[in-house]
Design an enzyme around this catalytic site. Structure first.
Site, PDB file in Angstrom:
ATOM      1  N   HIS A 130       0.807  -1.242  -0.005  1.00  0.00           N
ATOM      2  CA  HIS A 130       0.035  -0.045   0.079  1.00  0.00           C
ATOM      3  C   HIS A 130       0.854   1.304   0.045  1.00  0.00           C
ATOM      4  O   HIS A 130       0.411   2.598  -0.345  1.00  0.00           O
ATOM      5  CB  HIS A 130      -1.066  -0.080   1.266  1.00  0.00           C
ATOM      6  CG  HIS A 130      -0.494   0.024   2.547  1.00  0.00           C
ATOM      7  ND1 HIS A 130      -0.397  -0.669   3.401  1.00  0.00           N
ATOM      8  CD2 HIS A 130      -0.539   1.468   3.096  1.00  0.00           C
ATOM      9  CE1 HIS A 130       0.254  -0.372   4.555  1.00  0.00           C
ATOM     10  NE2 HIS A 130       0.187   0.886   4.512  1.00  0.00           N
TER      11      HIS A 130
ATOM     12  N   ASP B 144       1.158  -7.903   2.079  1.00  0.00           N
ATOM     13  CA  ASP B 144       1.307  -6.361   2.040  1.00  0.00           C
ATOM     14  C   ASP B 144       2.470  -5.883   1.815  1.00  0.00           C
ATOM     15  O   ASP B 144       3.302  -5.181   2.451  1.00  0.00           O
ATOM     16  CB  ASP B 144       0.651  -5.544   3.388  1.00  0.00           C
ATOM     17  CG  ASP B 144       0.196  -3.968   2.865  1.00  0.00           C
ATOM     18  OD1 ASP B 144       0.820  -3.654   1.577  1.00  0.00           O
ATOM     19  OD2 ASP B 144      -0.225  -3.222   3.626  1.00  0.00           O
TER      20      ASP B 144
ATOM     21  N   SER C  53       3.852   1.713   8.760  1.00  0.00           N
ATOM     22  CA  SER C  53       3.627   1.099   7.655  1.00  0.00           C
ATOM     23  C   SER C  53       4.881   0.488   7.052  1.00  0.00           C
ATOM     24  O   SER C  53       5.551   1.653   6.656  1.00  0.00           O
ATOM     25  CB  SER C  53       2.625   1.690   6.627  1.00  0.00           C
ATOM     26  OG  SER C  53       1.130   1.459   7.105  1.00  0.00           O
TER      27      SER C  53
END
Lengths: 732, 732
Positions: free
Chosen positions: A88, A224, A668
């Site tokens: 992402h 991810d 992240s």
């Protein structure tokens, strides 16, 4: 120097502490790592000497292999500038190169050789180069200020001067980071790499498996991960994309751990956590619990419904708003989780107890008066803030020149944002650079231009107008004491007249030139007089609204000046009372969290194990988004247990794992490494029960979610046959 | 006698088996308990001698303390006829006595003394008295039948004669139960107690805590318990309610286990499981997976939406349809669970493998031809059934005189039900009792009258009409080869005309006298000619539709006759192949399942513990239905850990527990007892993953959900102060 005792003082000056109440709590600064008892770290599972993680003298170390990539964290994994981060985090680049006839979003992308790697217009990789304590400089500058606003201005001014001087060094990007509300100021010198190219992205069905349904949740089966490579000029200088550029050669990188990771294993989560609130006093936390998050939930929920309603039945419109909708949904769900977490964790109540314990402890000490006055000072500021809280919350939703408002979100009416931004920029450009509001200096111009250009593809006017209307309705509904002049002037007559307001807005949008991207770009740097001449109704409101924001900015600066006196005093007492290193709140600077792989119990009679498997991903597969694994992945799953990337204990390729890492937004893509500094995974989320950890760490439920690097390796190896990459990673 | 070797032969005639592949699989008949190796039972945790559970000579034993209570199971818990069962099993009585000014549903009910106990119009407790094998008698009667339909008639006739003779005994209620599709017929003599009074029901917020959201789910925090008492005449005879009646004195009852139950503990689940399908061959199971449950899901889903739509905004209408809606929702969710369970458990595929193994095993044996012919015979019947499957499925949704269709549900158009029932009864009453369809004999009249009266309070005509319309639309949409004559005649012209169909139905309802309960009751026993004379449009359709049902009944009887030949042959081979006792499919007769308290893993990385606590119930409390614990319960929860009903290991009052008991619908209210025959809980549900266990037992996910008896005792003790009851239960 006492005040900097634990935060940035050298290790040698410290009496090391052997016992830790909450081992896993803390997003440690690189230098704090050296203040922690090495024996304790070893006992936790660190096999490297701490000095290898961070070299105090050089101001760098292995930790610096963790880099920042436009809002995310990432890690170097080869000497040739290869970077891993979350899918992402690189999604924007994938999108940039996706065409109907070459749908990289759906099918993923693999560069089979370096020339195939795809350049990006917007990705930037920031590598830390040096950390310098500048607290004395800032304090000297601030000490003579006449009032709180002047104090804030003086601090801002001193920071800018430090940054300007620092950026004279070649390729240097600099900033001053504030720790503990002003207890510490650190000048951070970085190199910003501007030629970043996409190397690998899995199909979206892997990278976003579970989608919004699984977001913030465990068990998780999301792949991810994605890869990029940073390039520099042949001379080794930071440079924009050029075909002749060469791979950047980082001093440090993380080798990949072939052995993987399992329950109980020690891991470190490295990265750039954005913002946390643990240094707030209980009353300030109550403001978050009782006002901030409930309002966010309400407002964002309203916007989500509005966007869904106005785009219903129109796939084209839905594509335009998709990214924004995802962002709002994420914040909406986050707000719900915060409210639930506050309640479940009794966070405010516990903070109140801690504050009271500290006050009692301080009462017997020489600095008692100062400490108690600091708490009162913070309470006084809060009390004032609460008087106009609703108005200020709503105004802050248009965060133009409001960098000091933590955690606020863009309005999601792009037109409103553009109008105010253009108006404010016109005014700021009339001032000397040094006096402008943050975000509006000369060096910010490219970023502002970028954003104006980027947003062209994400604006759907009917949705934009409806969000604008809902926003105005909330402003018009404020109590009389909080009314906003610009809103009253331009829209006051539409109070209680929703249909007329919307009809009027439709006229305003029709009459405004701001709805055209090219016009907007032209206006972005026009002077105020020229803009005024256009008599554009949106721009006219933009100027008036900017006046109200200016008033808010002044109030915020005054409050900030007072807080910058009280918070450090209070935090100094907190640290002294603790008698051991206390990690400061996150502030987008490099941190490391020491953790172990472990599951948890989210609720009565339910236990979550710390690892998920490919078989679990298949279990979730329905054939429909967001649970639609690609055929080739499903076909290979049967052989996965025999793959060299399978986990022996699980008898399958592992996908996700939990650890009690102390993380937040900004983590992240954080590299997760083992005790030997080898990469075992990439952090990409926290669990639902742990959303409120921004306010307090609860070891029972503090779990970060990572994707196991072996899942990426299995994809590269068994599915993609990416031999060159595997070789570069040292596993072929 | 070989065929009855394991099922009902005496223990002495058996070579006992020491090893069991799937220990917990099997709903054992009382006599089968005596065929199981006592050493194995002891090793499992049975402390009583098996002969105390069941005395072959007397045809009774401790198992007979488990009784049947109108569709549910229950257990005697005192020598004075005190009974415990689920709250939802006694909900009808609570409802019967609830008034706006005395809302027992909301506040619960406790009889502080026996005169306060509340009589019920409809509750019946059935206590087993004697079991007699009558297979020879049935087979002798069936052997001369000319064709399959005649065979079915002969079997029905023989059963009725046995029942009639049996019911000559004082107070006797009798039935013949069919095992393994006709491998065994057993005459069961019971005593039906008709004076049953409500003793205790918790507030609905306890008894239904979690509501539809938690239904079929774990972790569960539902206090699904309630108590009643059975009364008899002073002479000890079964009697309707009379003030002078005295408590029934059961021969057996379960003492309450003070020590409770914990992980790994042995438990027995006793009760009256309704129907399971494990004796089907794979192709028959595929019919359930591919047609039956998907159609149920579709049709019930459609009805749910229709009922919700037509009652939207009308609280009164919503109350009228509430019970029906709950029933349909439960069946709808069940159908979804079945479909998911079939897929997850690969049930059909595994049954196919088992069938093939059996066929291969049989091939080398003398009875090979017979066994393989039986399988072919079952396949042939299925093939024929599939030809008109859609029509027959839809017709079976009006289950008037269709007792042989397993698992079908009422239409939920009461008007359609009444019309067909009145029409059919008129025709049946013209025949001698012995020749009537099941459910329409003289002894069934009170039940039919009861139902007609009971449904008065649960009919909302607009919803009823819409469900009727949807039903007709499905019938009208059948392929031409399956069209239903009565539907074509009365509604054929409305095919593809939904609005006109609804307008017409509105006229029909207006013109029909059946919408009045008193009229209906008057018509219930009128002869056909008198009914025809009324020219009631609903009744006219009722007669015509009944003709179509009669045709279906005939087809079913023929199929049934063939199945009653083939199934026993096939099952005999299954049992011989197993070489050990095989529990027959559930058929609403007394069974026992041997189990252990244990959790399970519902999916990747998730483990469910086997017990829940009061703290967990509080965790779920939101203050809104269905999670709205009464204030007095929440107030006492803090003291619960110190209560004598707290579980030492859990440090809290336990609420629910899981065991690997083999249960199905009908097991609601089943006493769960420990190895000493002491009551530890009441079964009330299965977990979601285990819904398809009706077709196959999977030890990994086969879990039944019980409420811990200590939760009931805590409520009685710490909340209600129900001293007399606690004394009667032997714990005060």
């Amino acid at each position: 120097m006492k005040r900097r005792l634990f935060l940035f003082a050298s290790a040698a000056s410290l009496s090391l502490l052997a016992t830790w109440a909450l081992a896993a709590e803390g997003k440690w600064t690189p230098r704090q790592v050296l203040q922690i008892d090495p024996a304790w770290l070893q006992q936790q599972g660190l096999e490297l000497p701490p000095g290898q993680l961070w070299d105090e003298a050089r101001g760098t170390g292995l930790l610096a292999a963790a880099v920042s990539i436009t809002g995310c964290s990432a890690g170097f994994v080869s000497p040739d500038g290869l970077i891993v981060t979350n899918h992402h985090c690189l999604f924007g680049v994938v999108q940039e190169h996706s065409r109907p006839e070459r749908d990289l979003i759906t099918h993923g992308f693999l560069a089979r050789s370096r020339p195939d790697e795809l350049p990006s217009k917007t990705m930037r990789v920031t590598v830390p180069r040096r950390f310098t304590d500048v607290t004395d400089r800032i304090e000297a500058a601030a000490s003579g200020a006449a009032d709180p606003s002047a104090r804030t201005r003086a601090i801002t001014q001193a920071q800018r001067e430090l940054v300007t001087a620092c950026e004279k060094a070649p390729d240097a990007g600099c900033r001053v980071a504030v720790f503990d509300g002003g207890l510490q100021y650190v000048l951070i010198e970085t190199i910003e790499l501007r030629d970043v190219r996409l190397v690998y992205a899995p199909p979206r069905a892997i990278g976003e498996y579970g989608g919004e349904i699984d977001n913030w949740m465990w068990p998780r089966h999301t792949g991810d991960f994605a890869m990029a490579r940073a390039y520099v000029s042949p001379e080794g200088r930071s440079a924009e994309f050029a075909p002749g550029n060469v791979p950047y050669r980082p001093e440090f990188h993380f080798p990949v751990a072939r052995r993987g990771v399992g329950p109980g294993d020690f891991v470190m989560v490295l990265g750039y956590p954005g913002i946390t609130y643990r240094s707030l006093i209980a009353e300030e936390m109550a403001e978050r619990r009782d006002r901030f998050f409930p309002w966010r939930e309400q407002v964002f929920g309203e916007w989500i419904r509005a966007i869904e309603r106005t785009t219903e039945g129109s796939p084209d419109a839905q594509i335009l708003v998709a990214a924004d909708l995802k962002t709002i949904q994420n914040r909406y769900k986050n707000a719900q989780g915060q409210v639930a977490g506050f309640r479940r964790g009794r966070i405010v109540e516990r903070q109140q107890e801690a504050d009271d314990r500290l006050a009692a402890w301080a009462a017997d000490r020489p600095e008692a008066a100062e400490v108690l006055a600091a708490r009162d000072g913070l309470r006084d500021v809060l009390k004032e803030r609460l008087e106009t809280w609703e108005r200020d919350f709503l105004l802050s939703l248009v965060p133009v020149g409001l960098t000091t408002v933590p955690g606020s979100a863009g309005t999601f009416s792009k037109m409103l944002y553009h109008a105010v931004t253009i108006a404010h920029l016109a005014r700021e450009r009339a001032k000397p650079d040094a006096q402008r509001t943050a975000g509006f200096t000369e060096r910010d111009l490219p970023r502002l231009r970028d954003r104006a250009a980027r947003e062209e593809k994400s604006t759907y006017l009917p949705a934009d107008r409806e969000v604008f209307a809902l926003y105005l309705e909330r402003l018009l509904a404020l109590p009389e004491t909080q009314r906003v002049p610009s809103v009253e002037q331009f829209f006051g007559k539409y109070r209680g007249a929703p249909v007329a307001l919307r009809a009027h807005l439709e006229e305003v949008y029709k009459a405004s030139a701001l709805t055209s991207a090219s016009t907007r770009e032209g206006l972005l740097e026009a002077p105020e007089a020229a803009l005024r001449e256009r008599q554009d109704p949106l721009l006219a409101f933009g100027f008036a609204f900017d006046d109200d924001l200016t008033a808010l900015r002044a109030r915020l600066a005054a409050w900030e000046g007072r807080i910058s006196v009280h918070r450090p005093t209070w935090r100094r007492a907190v640290i002294a009372h603790a008698g051991e290193p206390v990690a400061p709140d996150a502030n987008s600077t490099l941190r490391v969290s020491f953790a172990h792989v472990k599951g948890y119990s989210p609720r009565d009679a339910v236990t979550y194990g710390p690892q998920t498997t490919l078989a679990g991903a298949l279990e979730k597969h329905t054939g429909e988004e967001p649970f639609d694994l690609p055929e080739r992945v499903r076909a290979s799953a049967a052989d996965a247990p025999g793959s060299r990337w399978a986990d022996e204990r699980l008898g399958d390729v592992p996908i996700g794992f939990l650890a009690d890492g102390d993380t937040t937004g900004g983590n992240s893509g954080s590299p997760v490494v083992n005790g030997r500094g080898e990469l075992v995974g990439l952090n990409f989320d926290r669990v639902w029960e742990n959303v409120a950890n921004d306010f307090g760490y609860n070891p029972a439920i503090a779990r970060n979610v990572s994707v196991d690097i072996r899942y990426m390796l299995w994809m590269l190896d068994d599915i993609e046959g990416a031999d060159a990459l595997l070789k570069e990673l040292g596993v072929r």
